[in-house]
Design a protein around this motif. Structure first.
Motif, PDB file in Angstrom:
ATOM      1  N   GLU A 239      -3.571 -61.888  30.764  1.00 37.83           N
ATOM      2  CA  GLU A 239      -4.335 -60.800  30.125  1.00 37.83           C
ATOM      3  C   GLU A 239      -3.420 -59.791  29.451  1.00 37.83           C
ATOM      4  O   GLU A 239      -3.723 -59.278  28.380  1.00 37.83           O
ATOM      5  CB  GLU A 239      -5.255 -60.123  31.136  1.00 37.83           C
ATOM      6  N   TRP A 240      -2.269 -59.521  30.058  1.00 33.46           N
ATOM      7  CA  TRP A 240      -1.316 -58.615  29.423  1.00 33.46           C
ATOM      8  C   TRP A 240      -0.591 -59.306  28.271  1.00 33.46           C
ATOM      9  O   TRP A 240      -0.241 -58.667  27.281  1.00 33.46           O
ATOM     10  CB  TRP A 240      -0.313 -58.091  30.441  1.00 33.46           C
TER      11      TRP A 240
ATOM     12  N   HIS B  21      -1.065 -59.025  20.423  1.00 37.61           N
ATOM     13  CA  HIS B  21      -2.107 -58.536  19.507  1.00 37.61           C
ATOM     14  C   HIS B  21      -3.287 -59.490  19.401  1.00 37.61           C
ATOM     15  O   HIS B  21      -3.963 -59.536  18.383  1.00 37.61           O
ATOM     16  CB  HIS B  21      -1.534 -58.247  18.120  1.00 37.61           C
TER      17      HIS B  21
ATOM     18  N   ASN C 146      -7.560 -53.868  22.928  1.00 33.74           N
ATOM     19  CA  ASN C 146      -7.441 -52.931  24.047  1.00 33.74           C
ATOM     20  C   ASN C 146      -6.663 -53.566  25.189  1.00 33.74           C
ATOM     21  O   ASN C 146      -6.769 -54.761  25.425  1.00 33.74           O
ATOM     22  CB  ASN C 146      -8.824 -52.526  24.550  1.00 33.74           C
ATOM     23  N   PRO C 147      -5.897 -52.763  25.919  1.00 27.25           N
ATOM     24  CA  PRO C 147      -5.204 -53.307  27.099  1.00 27.25           C
ATOM     25  C   PRO C 147      -6.204 -53.666  28.190  1.00 27.25           C
ATOM     26  O   PRO C 147      -7.338 -53.171  28.196  1.00 27.25           O
ATOM     27  CB  PRO C 147      -4.284 -52.164  27.523  1.00 27.25           C
TER      28      PRO C 147
ATOM     29  N   ARG D  80       4.551 -52.552  20.917  1.00 23.24           N
ATOM     30  CA  ARG D  80       4.088 -52.765  22.293  1.00 23.24           C
ATOM     31  C   ARG D  80       5.195 -53.492  23.046  1.00 23.24           C
ATOM     32  O   ARG D  80       5.762 -54.451  22.546  1.00 23.24           O
ATOM     33  CB  ARG D  80       2.826 -53.629  22.314  1.00 23.24           C
TER      34      ARG D  80
ATOM     35  N   ASP E 142     -10.246 -52.793  28.420  1.00 26.32           N
ATOM     36  CA  ASP E 142     -11.025 -53.793  27.698  1.00 26.32           C
ATOM     37  C   ASP E 142     -12.267 -54.168  28.503  1.00 26.32           C
ATOM     38  O   ASP E 142     -12.158 -54.684  29.615  1.00 26.32           O
ATOM     39  CB  ASP E 142     -10.161 -55.033  27.454  1.00 26.32           C
TER      40      ASP E 142
ATOM     41  N   ARG F 124      -5.703 -59.269  21.749  1.00 33.60           N
ATOM     42  CA  ARG F 124      -6.729 -58.307  22.137  1.00 33.60           C
ATOM     43  C   ARG F 124      -6.306 -56.924  21.670  1.00 33.60           C
ATOM     44  O   ARG F 124      -5.132 -56.564  21.723  1.00 33.60           O
ATOM     45  CB  ARG F 124      -6.914 -58.302  23.648  1.00 33.60           C
TER      46      ARG F 124
ATOM     47  N   TRP G  69      -2.594 -58.965  25.156  1.00 31.64           N
ATOM     48  CA  TRP G  69      -2.504 -57.628  24.578  1.00 31.64           C
ATOM     49  C   TRP G  69      -1.162 -57.436  23.872  1.00 31.64           C
ATOM     50  O   TRP G  69      -1.107 -56.881  22.775  1.00 31.64           O
ATOM     51  CB  TRP G  69      -2.683 -56.566  25.661  1.00 31.64           C
TER      52      TRP G  69
END
Length: 137
Positions: free
Chosen positions: A75-76, A82, A86-87, A58, A91, A84, A79
Motif C-alpha cells: 500500500e505504501w 504515484h 492519497n497515502p 515522495r 485513502d 495512488r 503511494w
C-alpha cells in the motif's frame, strides 16, 4: 545539490536529521511527515514542486540500517510510485479494503536465515556407496 538547498534543508529539519539523510539517502530533503508503517518506516512528501526534482518528492526513511525495497508494504509502494494519490492512512479505499484472509506483509527473506527452504519427501534415486565391512574376531 546546491549550497542554498543544503542550508535551507539544515534550517528546516535540523543538523541531526540532515546528517541522517546524508548518510542514508545521500540527499538533503525536507517535507511533511505523511505516515509510518508497521515496520517503523517513515514516509514523507514535499508538496512544493519547485524544490524537488519531479517524481522525487515522495520518499521513505527506513527504520533498519540494512534496508531494501521489499521492506516497503504494497500500500505504501503504490503511494510512493504515484499509483495512488492519497497515502494509505488517508485513502478511503485502502481504509475500507482489508479482507479477513489477507495476511500481514512480510519482507522478502531470500538470502537470510528466515528464507523458505522446501523439503523433499521422495527417497533419492541414487545413494552413496557404503563399503560393507565385517568385524574381525
Amino acid at each position: 545539490m546546491s549550497l542554498f538547498r543544503t542550508l535551507r534543508s539544515i534550517r528546516r529539519v535540523g543538523v541531526r536529521e540532515w546528517w541522517h539523510q546524508m548518510q542514508y539517502i545521500g540527499d538533503a530533503k525536507s517535507g511533511t511527515f505523511v505516515g509510518a508503517d508497521q515496520f517503523g518506516n517513515r514516509y514523507f512528501e514535499n508538496v512544493n514542486q519547485y524544490e524537488e526534482v519531479p517524481g522525487r518528492h515522495r520518499w521513505v526513511d527506513f527504520a533498519q540500517h540494512n534496508y531494501h525495497a521489499s521492506q516497503v508494504p504494497p500500500e505504501w509502494h503504490s503511494w510512493l510510485q504515484h499509483i495512488r494519490l492519497n497515502p494509505p492512512p488517508q485513502d478511503p479505499v485502502m481504509l475500507n479494503s482489508s479482507p479477513p484472509w489477507k495476511e500481514p506483509w512480510v519482507e522478502n527473506l531470500t538470502g537470510t536465515r528466515g528464507a523458505y527452504k522446501p523439503y523433499n519427501t521422495v527417497p533419492p534415486k541414487i545413494t552413496a556407496w557404503e563399503p560393507k565391512t565385517t568385524s574381525r574376531t
